[in-house]
Structures are given as structure tokens and as C-alpha cells.
Design an enzyme around this catalytic site. Sequence first.
Site, short mmCIF file in Angstrom:
data_model
loop_
_atom_site.label_atom_id
_atom_site.label_comp_id
_atom_site.label_asym_id
_atom_site.label_seq_id
_atom_site.Cartn_x
_atom_site.Cartn_y
_atom_site.Cartn_z
N HIS A 61 -5.87 -0.83 -0.07
CA HIS A 61 -7.17 -1.45 -0.33
C HIS A 61 -6.92 -2.80 -1.00
O HIS A 61 -5.78 -3.20 -1.24
CB HIS A 61 -8.05 -0.54 -1.19
N HIS A 63 -7.81 -4.14 -4.04
CA HIS A 63 -7.78 -4.38 -5.48
C HIS A 63 -6.50 -5.13 -5.84
O HIS A 63 -5.45 -4.94 -5.22
CB HIS A 63 -7.89 -3.08 -6.25
N ASP A 65 -4.18 -4.97 -8.07
CA ASP A 65 -2.91 -4.32 -8.38
C ASP A 65 -2.20 -3.80 -7.12
O ASP A 65 -1.08 -3.29 -7.21
CB ASP A 65 -3.10 -3.17 -9.39
N HIS A 66 -2.84 -3.98 -5.96
CA HIS A 66 -2.21 -3.56 -4.71
C HIS A 66 -1.94 -4.73 -3.75
O HIS A 66 -1.30 -4.53 -2.72
CB HIS A 66 -3.08 -2.51 -4.01
#
Length: 303
Positions: A61, A63, A65-66
Amino acid sequence: MLDICLLGTCGMMPLPGRWLSCMLVRSGSHLTLFDCGEGTQVPWKSLGWGFRQLGAICFSHMHADHVAGLPGVLFMVAHAGRTEPLHIYGPHGTAYVVEGLRRIAAELPFPIHIHELKGGEQFELPGKLQARCVPASHGIPCLAYRVDLHRQPAFQADQARALDIPIQFWKRLQMGETVTHEGRSFEPANVLGEARRGISLAYITDTRPVDALHELARDVDLLVCESMYDNPDDLPLARANSHMLASESAGIAKAAGAHQLLLTHFSPKVNDPSRAEKMARRVFPNTRAAKDGLALSLDYAEN
């Protein structure tokens, strides 16, 4: 054989000694990266697998942090000399985010092809990996992935000799090709044994437990799954933030009949992931908590 490395195991933000959650998979010499948080290239560099052979990135996804580590990884791949295309897979919104991140990585020696997925698609990853995905439950478009490395049936040399098939055609038959020689036609089924179990891996993160995840991870050799919280008292927090407890991740592994569970994506509040491991083992005994840099190999069952 599949080689797997958990480059980082933290969720939300990197911490001293714990990078953001992401996974690198190697099939032959080919690499696929699953998620790419801030600083991903640093533990990857320490691993020593190289960057040039990265052929695909699969995002769960969008976000930060990804995905925020993408520019740094692209620079490392470019400096390694890659010129072949790089394929990026992810949910709706992937193209918008990748295009934005590429404003600071605009000049690359390789093309990038972006594939936005809804869930349910099947596609091929580098190294002859067959992949598919399903929607996860995270409040924004999010995907969970499964990867399979299929195995050809064993070649029956005695049967080939009995049929008087010249040895120069054996390889073609083993690869599934029909061969015609001196008016005789030979089918792969004439010389191949029964189907053999391949290798399978599922990657599930940033989601509540939903039935589709059980089916995705059915009978996998390894389930890599988020464990944002370890304390049962945090269940309301897990529900509010669309994450899972360690015990819920273990529930997916148990329902799916997975062979082993590897926990990752620990909240910054989780100081000791071994507690998550203990909680999960009450539900699914063959569980361990990953540490940054953990590398392991999955081989065919007969080996």
C-alpha cells in the site's frame, strides 16, 4: 530454491537497530522487493546480494513506511548498471505516488513499468515466480501477495530409453515441448512423472484478518505476516488502526495450514519481539519473530 531476507521489521518509523518492514526474495539470480520503506538500501547493501538484478517491486500500500525508500533504491539499482525494465506492482494510487517520488530520481538508465492491481490478478515475477494478490483490509487500497515457484515433474530417463527417444530431445520434452522425429511424435506426458510440489510464500501486512487471507496463504511453505501488536489489551488499537495482534496473525497461519510463520512489522512500542513470538505460538507453534537481516532459504520438499 527461494532465498528470502527480512531487510527490516519495524512498522511506522525506523528505529535504531530496526529498519522499516520490507522483504527481498531471490529466485536464481533474480530479485523481487516487497515494500520499500525509508532507508531500505542500507540493510540491503549490508546483505551483499547486489542491486542490479532487481526486476520487480511489489507494494502492499501507499503509506510512507512502505514506499518512501523508493528513490534511494532506484539510485542504487541505476548505479549498479541495470538497463533492463523494472516492474512495479501495487494497488490503486501506486502510479501517482511513484511518479511523485521519482521527481528526485527522474533520470534512470532503465524504464519503469507500473501495474496497478485491484486484487485477484495473477502475474509473473522475475525468476519464473508466479504471483497473485488479494485485497487486504487497511482503510486504504492494500494488497497481500502470494508467490509460487512451480516445479517440473521428474524426467523418466528409463521411459525415454524404452521409447527409443534420442537423447538430444530429452531437454525439450522435459520443458514441456512436443517433439517429432523420423515420423514419430513424442509428448512430454510420455516421459514425465507425476506433478511435484513447488515452493510457496505469502506476504501479508497492514490489515485486519479477513477470510481472503486464509485462502491466499493456503498450504504455503512460509507465511510472512505483520505483528503490529503483541498485547491482547491492544486489540481495540489494532481494530482502530487496521492492524493485527500476533495471535491474529497466527490464526491466519493456522486457518491456512501454513507450514511456518515469520512475524514482522512490529510497532515501535514493541521493544522485545520475542513476546509476540510467544503469544503467536499459543495459536500456531511453528512461529518465530523475525529480526532485521534474517535470511533463510526454502527448498523443494524432497530436498
